[in-house]
Write a protein that holds these residues in place. Structure first.
Motif, mmCIF file in Angstrom:
data_model
loop_
_atom_site.group_PDB
_atom_site.id
_atom_site.type_symbol
_atom_site.label_atom_id
_atom_site.label_comp_id
_atom_site.label_asym_id
_atom_site.label_seq_id
_atom_site.Cartn_x
_atom_site.Cartn_y
_atom_site.Cartn_z
ATOM 1 N N MET A 103 0.849 -1.201 0.000
ATOM 2 C CA MET A 103 0.000 0.000 0.000
ATOM 3 C C MET A 103 0.877 1.241 0.000
ATOM 4 O O MET A 103 1.833 1.337 0.767
ATOM 5 C CB MET A 103 -0.914 -0.002 1.234
ATOM 6 C CG MET A 103 -1.848 1.186 1.315
ATOM 7 S SD MET A 103 -2.989 1.078 2.710
ATOM 8 C CE MET A 103 -1.852 1.076 4.077
ATOM 9 N N ALA A 104 0.582 2.192 -0.863
ATOM 10 C CA ALA A 104 1.380 3.408 -0.994
ATOM 11 C C ALA A 104 1.345 4.202 0.303
ATOM 12 O O ALA A 104 0.295 4.389 0.912
ATOM 13 C CB ALA A 104 0.850 4.253 -2.151
ATOM 14 N N GLY A 105 2.525 4.675 0.717
ATOM 15 C CA GLY A 105 2.620 5.495 1.914
ATOM 16 C C GLY A 105 2.828 4.713 3.191
ATOM 17 O O GLY A 105 3.167 5.292 4.221
ATOM 18 N N LEU A 106 2.640 3.424 3.172
ATOM 19 C CA LEU A 106 2.785 2.595 4.362
ATOM 20 C C LEU A 106 4.229 2.129 4.503
ATOM 21 O O LEU A 106 4.817 1.589 3.571
ATOM 22 C CB LEU A 106 1.852 1.388 4.298
ATOM 23 C CG LEU A 106 1.959 0.382 5.456
ATOM 24 C CD1 LEU A 106 1.579 1.043 6.772
ATOM 25 C CD2 LEU A 106 1.082 -0.841 5.187
ATOM 26 N N VAL A 107 4.798 2.357 5.691
ATOM 27 C CA VAL A 107 6.156 1.915 5.982
ATOM 28 C C VAL A 107 6.107 1.038 7.231
ATOM 29 O O VAL A 107 5.623 1.480 8.281
ATOM 30 C CB VAL A 107 7.112 3.106 6.205
ATOM 31 C CG1 VAL A 107 8.509 2.605 6.556
ATOM 32 C CG2 VAL A 107 7.148 4.005 4.972
ATOM 33 N N VAL A 108 6.623 -0.176 7.114
ATOM 34 C CA VAL A 108 6.634 -1.122 8.232
ATOM 35 C C VAL A 108 8.069 -1.535 8.504
ATOM 36 O O VAL A 108 8.793 -1.947 7.587
ATOM 37 C CB VAL A 108 5.769 -2.362 7.936
ATOM 38 C CG1 VAL A 108 5.822 -3.336 9.101
ATOM 39 C CG2 VAL A 108 4.327 -1.946 7.652
ATOM 40 N N SER A 109 8.481 -1.404 9.758
ATOM 41 C CA SER A 109 9.820 -1.819 10.160
ATOM 42 C C SER A 109 9.703 -2.557 11.494
ATOM 43 O O SER A 109 9.594 -1.923 12.549
ATOM 44 C CB SER A 109 10.748 -0.608 10.293
ATOM 45 O OG SER A 109 12.031 -1.003 10.755
ATOM 46 N N GLY A 110 9.680 -3.870 11.437
ATOM 47 C CA GLY A 110 9.477 -4.653 12.648
ATOM 48 C C GLY A 110 8.092 -4.411 13.208
ATOM 49 O O GLY A 110 7.079 -4.664 12.543
ATOM 50 N N THR A 111 8.023 -3.899 14.434
ATOM 51 C CA THR A 111 6.733 -3.592 15.064
ATOM 52 C C THR A 111 6.362 -2.119 14.927
ATOM 53 O O THR A 111 5.411 -1.669 15.563
ATOM 54 C CB THR A 111 6.778 -3.972 16.561
ATOM 55 O OG1 THR A 111 7.831 -3.231 17.206
ATOM 56 C CG2 THR A 111 7.010 -5.464 16.737
ATOM 57 N N GLN A 112 7.096 -1.377 14.101
ATOM 58 C CA GLN A 112 6.830 0.039 13.884
ATOM 59 C C GLN A 112 6.095 0.246 12.565
ATOM 60 O O GLN A 112 6.546 -0.226 11.516
ATOM 61 C CB GLN A 112 8.136 0.836 13.885
ATOM 62 C CG GLN A 112 8.921 0.704 15.183
ATOM 63 C CD GLN A 112 10.162 1.577 15.204
ATOM 64 O OE1 GLN A 112 10.276 2.533 14.436
ATOM 65 N NE2 GLN A 112 11.085 1.254 16.083
ATOM 66 N N VAL A 113 4.980 0.954 12.640
ATOM 67 C CA VAL A 113 4.144 1.198 11.463
ATOM 68 C C VAL A 113 3.989 2.708 11.276
ATOM 69 O O VAL A 113 3.636 3.421 12.209
ATOM 70 C CB VAL A 113 2.759 0.542 11.613
ATOM 71 C CG1 VAL A 113 1.881 0.843 10.403
ATOM 72 C CG2 VAL A 113 2.891 -0.961 11.819
ATOM 73 N N SER A 114 4.248 3.189 10.061
ATOM 74 C CA SER A 114 4.122 4.610 9.745
ATOM 75 C C SER A 114 3.214 4.792 8.535
ATOM 76 O O SER A 114 3.356 4.096 7.533
ATOM 77 C CB SER A 114 5.502 5.225 9.450
ATOM 78 O OG SER A 114 6.346 5.129 10.575
ATOM 79 N N TYR A 115 2.294 5.736 8.662
ATOM 80 C CA TYR A 115 1.409 6.097 7.550
ATOM 81 C C TYR A 115 1.285 7.616 7.587
ATOM 82 O O TYR A 115 0.314 8.175 8.083
ATOM 83 C CB TYR A 115 0.061 5.410 7.715
ATOM 84 C CG TYR A 115 -0.813 5.461 6.477
ATOM 85 C CD1 TYR A 115 -0.443 4.793 5.308
ATOM 86 C CD2 TYR A 115 -2.017 6.160 6.487
ATOM 87 C CE1 TYR A 115 -1.247 4.834 4.181
ATOM 88 C CE2 TYR A 115 -2.827 6.203 5.368
ATOM 89 C CZ TYR A 115 -2.433 5.537 4.215
ATOM 90 O OH TYR A 115 -3.225 5.577 3.098
ATOM 91 N N ILE A 116 2.312 8.290 7.077
ATOM 92 C CA ILE A 116 2.496 9.722 7.265
ATOM 93 C C ILE A 116 2.176 10.496 5.991
ATOM 94 O O ILE A 116 2.531 10.078 4.882
ATOM 95 C CB ILE A 116 3.963 10.014 7.686
ATOM 96 C CG1 ILE A 116 4.314 9.249 8.962
ATOM 97 C CG2 ILE A 116 4.187 11.499 7.885
ATOM 98 C CD1 ILE A 116 5.785 9.359 9.345
ATOM 99 N N GLY A 117 1.511 11.651 6.145
ATOM 100 C CA GLY A 117 1.302 12.583 5.048
ATOM 101 C C GLY A 117 0.461 12.053 3.910
ATOM 102 O O GLY A 117 0.700 12.386 2.749
ATOM 103 N N GLN A 118 -0.570 11.284 4.225
ATOM 104 C CA GLN A 118 -1.439 10.716 3.191
ATOM 105 C C GLN A 118 -2.788 11.427 3.080
ATOM 106 O O GLN A 118 -3.661 11.000 2.340
ATOM 107 C CB GLN A 118 -1.662 9.229 3.473
ATOM 108 C CG GLN A 118 -0.381 8.411 3.505
ATOM 109 C CD GLN A 118 0.417 8.527 2.224
ATOM 110 O OE1 GLN A 118 -0.108 8.278 1.129
ATOM 111 N NE2 GLN A 118 1.690 8.904 2.333
#
Length: 253
Positions: free
Chosen positions: A1-16
């Motif tokens: 999914m565009a804009g979704l960043v997953v790193s281990g247990t960290q989830v970012s969905y910024i500026g969408q």
């Protein structure tokens, strides 16, 4: 999914520019996410956040969240940042957080009306911010960090003693009334102006043409039989930030 960043247990969905939390975000990441960053969106509601039951950190900076903010029960959440939103009712927010985030240790509210500092208004100063911190620590005594500062032992002790008295009370909109010219005033100001007008009318009636006009009530005009007068004024000078007295010499006192 565009804009979704997953790193281990960290989830970012910024500026969408999303106005609500996407359903698929909770479905795909809610079961493992411990840190969720939803900064720089257009969120007005946190509906859908209940899918993230294991959250420990929640970043909601630069959104449109207001006084109707509702968080689900997040028993593990220890970090919450709500910088630059539209929150103005501090007590309502703190009461809600005390119920749904019992493990909260870090809270940041910079850039909201509820957090009085220079970022919000040039009329606020350090004393306003100190009172704010004292009240927040009274409501959330387990906090270790508030905004960008670590909570000190002195602040914690002061909040225990004086925190309940640091609440700022503002007049409510339902106390406004209209005068005869249909201008809306707070009720307290309307009553003061009405009482003043009635007293002034009474003084004009009782005063004789021989007496000169004086703004003092009739009971205090007789120099041989006077009484103290208690009145109210709209503006009160507290001498805050004043340096006027530094220019007065001893021989002028």
């Amino acid at each position: 999914m565009a804009g979704l960043v997953v790193s281990g247990t960290q989830v970012s969905y910024i500026g969408q520019d999303c106005r609500e939390i996407p359903e698929h975000l909770g479905r795909d990441c809610g079961h493992f996410a411990k840190r969720l960053d939803l900064s720089f969106n257009l969120l007005r509601s946190l509906e859908g956040l209940s899918a993230f039951g294991s959250l420990e950190e929640l970043i909601l900076d630069n959104n449109l969240l207001g006084n109707d903010l509702v968080l689900p029960g997040l028993p593990r959440l220890h970090t919450l940042t709500l910088n630059k939103n539209q929150i103005s009712d501090l007590e309502c927010l703190l009461d809600h957080l005390a119920k749904v985030t019992p493990a909260l240790e870090y809270l940041s509210l910079l850039g909201n009306v509820a957090c009085p500092n220079e970022l919000v208004s040039l009329e606020k100063d350090e004393e306003d911010y100190k009172r704010y911190r004292c009240f927040v620590l009274h409501k959330l005594p387990n906090l270790k960090f508030l905004d960008a500062r670590k909570v000190t032992r002195q602040e914690r002790e002061e909040a225990l003693v004086r925190g309940s008295f640091m609440k700022v009370v503002k007049p409510k909109a339902d106390l406004e009334v209209k005068n005869e010219y249909n201008f809306v005033k707070p009720r307290c100001e309307w009553e003061r102006s009405t009482n003043f007008s009635s007293r002034a009318s009474s003084d004009r009636v009782t005063a004789s043409p021989e007496h000169h006009y004086t703004p003092l009530p009739s009971a205090s005009r007789d120099l041989t039989n006077h009484r103290g007068v208690l009145g109210k004024c709209r503006y009160v000078y507290y001498g805050k930030n004043s340096e006027g007295n530094r220019f007065i010499r001893d021989d002028q006192l």
